[in-house]
Write an enzyme that holds these catalytic residues in place. Structure first.
Site, PDB file in Angstrom:
ATOM      1  N   GLY A   2      10.547  -2.522  -6.002  1.00 41.11           N
ATOM      2  CA  GLY A   2      10.076  -1.204  -6.380  1.00 41.11           C
ATOM      3  C   GLY A   2       8.567  -1.065  -6.352  1.00 41.11           C
ATOM      4  O   GLY A   2       7.879  -1.707  -5.548  1.00 41.11           O
ATOM      5  N   SER A  27       9.969  -2.007  -1.417  1.00 37.80           N
ATOM      6  CA  SER A  27      11.055  -2.980  -1.404  1.00 37.80           C
ATOM      7  C   SER A  27      12.099  -2.564  -2.431  1.00 37.80           C
ATOM      8  O   SER A  27      11.787  -2.417  -3.611  1.00 37.80           O
ATOM      9  CB  SER A  27      10.514  -4.375  -1.766  1.00 37.80           C
ATOM     10  OG  SER A  27      11.566  -5.235  -2.164  1.00 37.80           O
ATOM     11  N   HIS A  55      16.307   3.533 -19.675  1.00 36.93           N
ATOM     12  CA  HIS A  55      14.902   3.966 -19.656  1.00 36.93           C
ATOM     13  C   HIS A  55      14.439   4.101 -18.214  1.00 36.93           C
ATOM     14  O   HIS A  55      14.754   3.266 -17.377  1.00 36.93           O
ATOM     15  CB  HIS A  55      14.029   2.941 -20.389  1.00 36.93           C
ATOM     16  CG  HIS A  55      12.674   3.454 -20.763  1.00 36.93           C
ATOM     17  ND1 HIS A  55      11.670   3.655 -19.840  1.00 36.93           N
ATOM     18  CD2 HIS A  55      12.161   3.829 -21.961  1.00 36.93           C
ATOM     19  CE1 HIS A  55      10.590   4.116 -20.465  1.00 36.93           C
ATOM     20  NE2 HIS A  55      10.866   4.231 -21.744  1.00 36.93           N
ATOM     21  N   GLY A  67      -1.469  -2.862  -1.822  1.00 37.44           N
ATOM     22  CA  GLY A  67      -0.159  -3.213  -1.306  1.00 37.44           C
ATOM     23  C   GLY A  67       0.283  -2.295  -0.185  1.00 37.44           C
ATOM     24  O   GLY A  67      -0.416  -1.361   0.213  1.00 37.44           O
ATOM     25  N   PRO A  68       1.479  -2.521   0.341  1.00 40.41           N
ATOM     26  CA  PRO A  68       1.980  -1.766   1.487  1.00 40.41           C
ATOM     27  C   PRO A  68       2.488  -0.388   1.087  1.00 40.41           C
ATOM     28  O   PRO A  68       2.730  -0.107  -0.089  1.00 40.41           O
ATOM     29  CB  PRO A  68       3.136  -2.635   1.986  1.00 40.41           C
ATOM     30  CG  PRO A  68       3.652  -3.288   0.741  1.00 40.41           C
ATOM     31  CD  PRO A  68       2.436  -3.563  -0.100  1.00 40.41           C
TER      32      PRO A  68
END
Length: 340
Positions: free
Chosen positions: A228, A224, A130, A219-220
């Site tokens: 993800g 990562s 998936h 968030g950034p």
């Protein structure tokens, strides 16, 4: 009740019974010199995790889901073929004197589950049938009972901000939680969600580009590989309905899915994917955006018709979650049991 959803009158009657039930419960508790929140404003959370094999990881996530007694753990759906699990949770929303939402136990519960997932799952080691964008692939909030879409959106944004800052992962808001209402499907297409990156039929490791096409809401901007990207949204109720195909040829499943989905000129309010499901079968995985307009029966009939044209047999489709009505009823039963 029509298959695949509630009609207006059954939904209205259920809401009336919920309000009546909690009114009696509140009165009973107040008579014991106790107070409880008004639980007729409820929000349902569906949290999709990119893991369906690692029992230790799943147990840790479920343990986090059950820590707060004010959040009801409704059910989960584990799909080993997809290597994916969905958790369904429900709790109430607390408002201040102006009617503004200020607190829900769901926020802490969801963040605790996210922390457990990140501590136990590495997306770089994950392979599944998936598509997914991250360890935490999607967090979706639905208003229930007397709750409004604004309440669900408030909770989605609060959770997204916490995840982005605490775990340093890019978080995209969608639907009612997004400033312009941008759809989940649009984000997914921009991020390459629908394109398999392993053997043309599965997803392995980080499948999204490390360079994001637009800045996340929280968030950034850096992705990562181990975690993800996270999607967090709020929208009206949807049905998740999958139809098995007796074929190993995923190209046929994709062809049928395109003809079923609204985007391919098929059924309105339906999104569909043709996916490899296990070693010897495929399926058409459908998202029913409005079950009152197009329910499971119509989807099943359309898939059967298209599969017949391909010379394929079709299995009976199945929902991967309880209906809205059943979730409300289960929540009421759980709260009633706790009150006694």
């Amino acid at each position: 009740m029509a298959k695949g959803g509630m009609d207006y009158f059954s939904c209205r009657e259920l809401i009336k019974s919920i309000v009546s039930f909690f009114s009696r419960l509140i009165k009973s508790q107040n008579n014991k010199n106790k107070t409880i929140p008004n639980q007729s404003h409820l929000v349902c959370c569906k949290l999709f995790i990119s893991e369906g094999h690692n029992r230790e990881a799943l147990d840790a996530i479920e343990q986090a889901a059950r820590l707060d007694p004010e959040t009801a753990f409704i059910n989960k759906f584990e799909d080993e073929a997809y290597n994916r699990t969905r958790y369904t949770l429900v709790s109430y929303v607390v408002h201040d004197s102006t009617g503004t939402p200020i607190y829900s136990p769901l926020k802490q519960t969801v963040v605790a589950m996210v922390e457990a997932a990140y501590g136990a799952i590495n997306l770089e080691l994950h392979t599944g049938g998936h598509p997914r964008l991250g360890v935490i692939d999607d967090i979706l909030f639905h208003p229930l009972a007397l709750a409004s879409m604004d309440e669900a959106a408030w909770l989605a944004k609060a959770v997204a901000a916490n995840i982005g800052s605490t775990f340093q992962v890019p978080v995209y808001l969608y639907a009612a939680a997004h400033p312009t209402g941008k759809a989940l499907e649009t984000f997914r297409r921009e991020l390459g969600y629908y394109t398999p990156n392993f053997m043309d039929k599965q997803w392995a490791g980080l499948a999204v580009s490390k360079i994001l096409p637009e800045m996340p809401n929280d968030g950034p901007a850096q992705v990562s590989p181990a975690r993800g990207v996270v999607m967090v949204g709020a929208r009206p109720w949807i049905g998740l309905y999958n139809v098995p195909l007796m074929s190993k040829d995923v190209s046929i499943a994709r062809r049928i899915a395109r003809k079923v989905s609204a985007r391919g000129g098929g059924l309105p309010t339906v999104q569909a994917l043709g996916l490899f499901h296990g070693e010897d079968s495929t399926e058409v995985a459908c998202m029913l955006l409005d079950t009152k307009q197009v329910g499971a029966d119509k989807v099943q009939d359309r898939v059967e018709m298209l599969a017949a044209q391909e010379g394929l047999d079709v299995g009976k489709g199945y929902f991967t979650d309880l209906s809205e009505e059943m979730i409300l009823e289960k929540y009421m039963n759980l709260i009633s049991a706790k009150a006694n």
